[in-house]
Motif scaffolding. Structure first.
Motif, short mmCIF file in Angstrom:
data_model
loop_
_atom_site.label_atom_id
_atom_site.label_comp_id
_atom_site.label_asym_id
_atom_site.label_seq_id
_atom_site.Cartn_x
_atom_site.Cartn_y
_atom_site.Cartn_z
N HIS A 59 40.35 28.39 41.32
CA HIS A 59 40.09 29.68 41.97
C HIS A 59 39.79 30.73 40.91
O HIS A 59 40.59 30.95 40.00
CB HIS A 59 41.29 30.11 42.82
CG HIS A 59 41.06 31.40 43.54
ND1 HIS A 59 40.20 31.52 44.59
CD2 HIS A 59 41.59 32.64 43.33
CE1 HIS A 59 40.20 32.77 45.03
NE2 HIS A 59 41.03 33.47 44.27
N PHE A 60 38.62 31.38 41.02
CA PHE A 60 38.19 32.39 40.06
C PHE A 60 38.10 33.75 40.74
O PHE A 60 37.80 33.85 41.93
CB PHE A 60 36.81 32.03 39.49
CG PHE A 60 36.78 30.75 38.71
CD1 PHE A 60 37.05 30.75 37.36
CD2 PHE A 60 36.48 29.55 39.33
CE1 PHE A 60 37.02 29.58 36.63
CE2 PHE A 60 36.44 28.37 38.61
CZ PHE A 60 36.72 28.38 37.26
N GLU A 61 38.35 34.80 39.94
CA GLU A 61 38.18 36.18 40.39
C GLU A 61 37.48 36.96 39.29
O GLU A 61 37.76 36.79 38.11
CB GLU A 61 39.52 36.83 40.73
CG GLU A 61 40.11 36.34 42.04
CD GLU A 61 41.31 37.18 42.46
OE1 GLU A 61 41.79 37.95 41.61
OE2 GLU A 61 41.74 37.05 43.62
N LEU A 62 36.55 37.81 39.72
CA LEU A 62 35.78 38.64 38.79
C LEU A 62 35.81 40.07 39.30
O LEU A 62 35.67 40.32 40.50
CB LEU A 62 34.34 38.12 38.68
CG LEU A 62 33.45 38.81 37.66
CD1 LEU A 62 32.54 37.77 36.99
CD2 LEU A 62 32.60 39.89 38.31
N TYR A 63 35.99 41.02 38.37
CA TYR A 63 36.03 42.44 38.70
C TYR A 63 34.92 43.14 37.93
O TYR A 63 34.78 42.95 36.72
CB TYR A 63 37.38 43.06 38.34
CG TYR A 63 38.55 42.39 39.03
CD1 TYR A 63 38.99 42.84 40.26
CD2 TYR A 63 39.21 41.31 38.44
CE1 TYR A 63 40.07 42.23 40.89
CE2 TYR A 63 40.27 40.70 39.06
CZ TYR A 63 40.70 41.16 40.29
OH TYR A 63 41.76 40.55 40.91
N GLY A 64 34.13 43.94 38.65
CA GLY A 64 33.03 44.62 37.98
C GLY A 64 32.31 45.57 38.91
O GLY A 64 32.88 46.07 39.90
N THR A 65 31.05 45.82 38.61
CA THR A 65 30.23 46.74 39.38
C THR A 65 30.06 46.23 40.81
O THR A 65 29.71 45.06 41.01
CB THR A 65 28.86 46.91 38.72
OG1 THR A 65 29.05 47.32 37.36
CG2 THR A 65 28.03 47.95 39.45
N PRO A 66 30.30 47.06 41.82
CA PRO A 66 30.15 46.60 43.21
C PRO A 66 28.68 46.45 43.60
O PRO A 66 27.78 47.01 42.96
CB PRO A 66 30.83 47.70 44.02
CG PRO A 66 30.74 48.92 43.16
CD PRO A 66 30.81 48.44 41.74
N GLY A 67 28.46 45.66 44.65
CA GLY A 67 27.11 45.49 45.18
C GLY A 67 26.25 44.51 44.43
O GLY A 67 25.04 44.43 44.68
N GLY A 68 26.83 43.73 43.53
CA GLY A 68 26.05 42.79 42.75
C GLY A 68 26.14 41.37 43.29
O GLY A 68 26.69 41.11 44.37
#
Length: 360
Positions: A59-68
């Motif tokens: 299970h992976f999670e990524l946090y960054g710029t929304p809408g991508g």
């Protein structure tokens, strides 16, 4: 008459320039609407697993710029993984290992976050396996990373747009991530110098950060990690407290069990001879002639054995074995004592050069 002709000429000129002005305005609006900002990846994590066999879920999670649009590529995997934006700026996905995959603990994982024609890339720096007992090629336990200091340069206000600068000093060559209670996700601190990690966090509009919000820094290296909690307020000019460091103790352990072992002493020749004499005398009182001789011999043998056992029981001793488990590595060690050391199951201890002492 002249004034009317001049007015007609001006109107004709405006009508001729109107389409051009409107087109320029529309083109400017189109440019503004089509403008794409460069995406940013603030965090990239994986839930470590115990094994990398078919059917196991990563299970992976990524946090960054929304809408991508976020995708992952795993070395040794037969397919890529598309992440779903479950919340603005938070992307999540699960990769199920297949029978044809050749994923290893050190397999690289690359995350791409695309926004329009712009792409941001981040590499996963941690192992896919849990860090309970990773081993290097030499067979030794991988060294545990350490955090020596965790500092913050506070802000006079915690409203959106204000900045918090975090600095971590610890093991060089690792990866440091910081989580703030009241802020979504985590963000990374790049290594600006060997063993020094530093970055500025800009408070966002959706954040709900308080002066006493819990801030946690995690450093990962060699498949293992250590965590430290910030021990000072986030408001600039606040009262400074001594930072509370995550405890790392290489010789700390917990008593697993205390075994009592009985050791029998070896009977000496005195016990054997004494028992034989007594047994021979008793045997000589039985029967007559050759029967008396046989009884004397049997009595001497039995008496010798009995005398040896009696003396052995008289010299029986108790020994103590204390089995401890190290809190960081999980390894077991047995220490022996001639007398009761006074430890009990569950006691916290330290092992100093083969000697147990209580952990205060």
């Amino acid at each position: 008459m002249y004034f009317r002709k001049l007015l007609q000429a001006v109107c004709a000129a405006l009508l001729a320039l109107g389409p051009l002005a409107m087109g320029a305005h529309a083109q400017a609006q189109s440019y503004q609407s089509n403008r794409v900002y460069t995406p940013i990846i603030n965090g990239f994590n994986v839930e470590e697993v115990r094994r990398l066999t078919p059917g196991v879920e990563l299970h992976f999670e990524l946090y960054g710029t929304p809408g991508g649009s976020a995708t992952l590529r795993i070395d040794g995997a037969t397919r890529n993984l598309n992440l779903t934006e479950v919340e603005p700026g938070q992307y999540s996905g699960t990769y199920i290992i297949g029978t044809h995959d050749r994923i290893r603990p050190e397999s690289g994982v690359t995350a791409n976050l695309r926004l329009g024609n712009q792409v941001a890339t981040s590499l996963l720096r941690e192992s896919l396996l849990r860090a309970n007992a990773p081993r290097s090629r030499s067979g030794q336990l991988a060294s545990m990373p350490a955090i020596e200091r965790f500092e913050v340069q506070g802000s006079p206000e915690l409203s959106p747009g204000n900045e918090l600068r975090f600095t971590v000093f610890g093991t060089p060559g690792g990866r440091v991530e910081v989580a703030i209670a009241g802020a979504r996700g985590v963000f990374f601190l790049p290594e600006v110098r060997p063993g020094e990690y530093d970055a500025v966090y800009t408070i966002r509009g959706a954040d709900r950060i308080a002066p006493d919000s819990r801030v946690t820094a995690t450093i990962r290296a060699n498949g293992r990690y250590t965590t430290s909690v910030l021990g000072r307020p986030l408001l600039g000019g606040g009262r400074m407290e001594a930072p509370r460091q995550a405890r790392y103790c290489s010789n700390c352990a917990v008593v697993e069990t205390v075994n009592v072992i009985e050791v029998s002493g070896n009977g000496s020749y005195l016990g054997t001879v004494g028992g034989a004499v007594v047994g021979g005398l008793l045997g000589s009182q039985v029967g007559s002639g050759s029967g008396r001789t046989a009884a004397s011999v049997a009595g001497a043998v039995a008496g010798g054995i009995a005398g040896r056992n009696i003396e052995r029981n008289m010299h029986r001793e108790q020994r103590y074995e204390v089995v401890v488990r190290y809190t960081n590595s999980g390894a077991l060690q047995t220490l022996q004592y001639e007398n009761d050391p006074g430890f009990r199951q569950g006691d916290r201890v330290r092992v100093n050069k083969g000697v147990l002492v209580r952990d205060q």
